[in-house]
Scaffold this motif. Structure first.
Motif: not given
Length: 425
Positions: A159-166
């Motif tokens: 929900a949050f972490l993967a999109p923010l890191r990439n």
């Protein structure tokens, strides 16, 4: 009542002329206390605390004002030889070196090995104090500090972490960071702790708000508070905005009879939508509730709190970690944490903390009674567990009916899976 001094009279006039001058008001309260005018002092201190609830000097003076008068010293009682020597007890325990914990593993598990680790955060039973209203804080916690909860972590990552890191992949796939996450489950299972860990994982500020920080008795002030709250989060982006007790702040409007509360829910919906989508970039809204079925359905519409996570009581590894934490600074010997964790299936983090405190209290009272300090042992936990039941039971009893008969759109499918796994249906 002693006659009032000219100085106190002058200070009263000055305070009436400048009611928001807290140092002046506190000086007057101190003089009133010294003069034995306790009720007058309490009135001045109450006015000061209304203007600045966190004022340490006002709190200290209020504690002094409401303290009962000191009782006359009682004559010393004859020495009966039963008084407990606390210093000697400390010396006795400091030299005891039996093993604190034993490492044997239980032979059987109460749940299947493939059950997801839907526990709570390690150390989640601390009862962490929520942030002060409008206080944006930093947190060093990350999801690495969360014990168990593998399914919750995976959902948070997506929900949050993967999109923010990439960011490049986010742009490629058109993944938006808008919308929020609603965590629900029994009380005392670490929802606030998880929210703090998400903020630490994102490297974001953390702004925690409860219903008391928003609602106001005057018409329009609650809506104004909500707007200021979201504006504060936007100014401090990236920021995790955590809305606790969202069922009280965003209750179903069809069940609200008070017009003011309806407009407050409407304002919350408008803030979640955002006047400009770009202005909400970097603001991550997390909400928590014990009663998701009481939350207005519009709040769970796509783009708002459109993702839902079930936060269950800690699983066995998480229970063992929580128990170990709460016993770390206590004098224990021969405690089999694995067996203790197995016996506490269904206990929340708060229940486990209460268990440890009750076992310690039993050993302490026994030491006072016998005059000999002793370690906290397995027998203390066995005695406490005989009269202790998980506090999560009533919640699951209510949730079972909702999951079975009001599961519209499959909103509670994950809860149904858990209830079937635990044979609660």
């Amino acid at each position: 009542m002693p006659e009032e001094s000219p100085l106190v009279t002058s200070l009263r006039a000055a305070v009436d002329a400048a009611p928001d001058d807290l140092p002046l008001r506190l000086h007057l309260a101190g003089l009133l206390l010294d003069a034995g005018r306790g009720q007058d002092a309490i009135a001045q201190l109450a006015a000061a605390l209304q203007r600045d609830p966190g004022n340490a000097e006002a709190q200290a003076l209020m504690a002094r004002a409401v303290a009962p008068p000191a009782a006359p010293a009682a004559p010393p009682e004859p020495d009966r030889g039963a008084a407990y020597d606390w210093r000697r007890g400390e010396d006795e325990l400091s030299g005891v070196v039996p093993p604190r914990f034993v490492e044997s593993r239980p032979e059987t598990e109460t749940a299947p090995e493939n059950e997801p680790r839907a526990g709570e955060a390690h150390l989640a039973a601390h009862g962490d104090d929520l942030a002060s209203p409008w206080d944006v804080e930093s947190t060093a916690l990350t999801l690495a500090d969360v014990g168990g909860m593998d399914e919750v972590k995976a959902r948070l990552e997506a929900a949050f972490l993967a999109p923010l890191r990439n960011p490049a992949l986010r742009r490629l796939y058109g993944k938006s960071l808008s919308g929020g996450l609603l965590m629900y489950g029994p009380p005392g299972c670490g929802k606030t702790y998880v929210a703090r860990a998400v903020a630490g994982e994102l490297g974001a500020r953390f702004l925690s708000v409860s219903i008391s920080d928003v609602l106001d008795m005057w018409m329009g002030n609650s809506e104004r508070n909500l707007h200021r709250l979201f504006e504060t989060a936007r100014r401090n982006a990236p920021c995790v905005l955590f809305l606790d007790e969202i069922d009280a702040l965003g209750a179903k409007r069809s069940q609200i009879r008070h017009t003011g509360m309806r407009t407050t829910v409407n304002q919350l919906l408008a803030e979640l939508d955002g006047v400009d989508a770009a202005s909400d970039d970097g603001v991550f809204v997390l909400a928590a509730t014990n009663h998701p079925w009481d939350v207005d359905t519009a709040l769970r519409r796509p783009g708002r709190l459109d993702r839902t996570l079930l936060v269950l009581p800690p699983d066995r590894p998480a229970r063992e970690a929580i128990l170990r934490h709460h016993l770390t600074d206590r004098p224990v010997a021969g405690i089999d944490l694995a067996k203790l964790a197995q016996r506490t299936d269904g206990f929340s983090g708060a229940d486990l903390r209460h268990l440890c405190e009750s076992a310690a209290e039993r050993a302490l009272l026994d030491s006072v009674r016998t005059g000999e300090a002793r370690m906290i042992g397995t027998a203390d936990f066995t005695a406490v567990l005989a009269g202790l039941r998980p506090s999560t039971g009533p919640w699951f009893a209510s949730a079972r009916n909702v999951a079975q008969f009001a599961n519209e759109g499959g909103a509670y499918d994950d809860l149904l899976v858990h209830l079937k796994r635990k044979k609660m249906l």
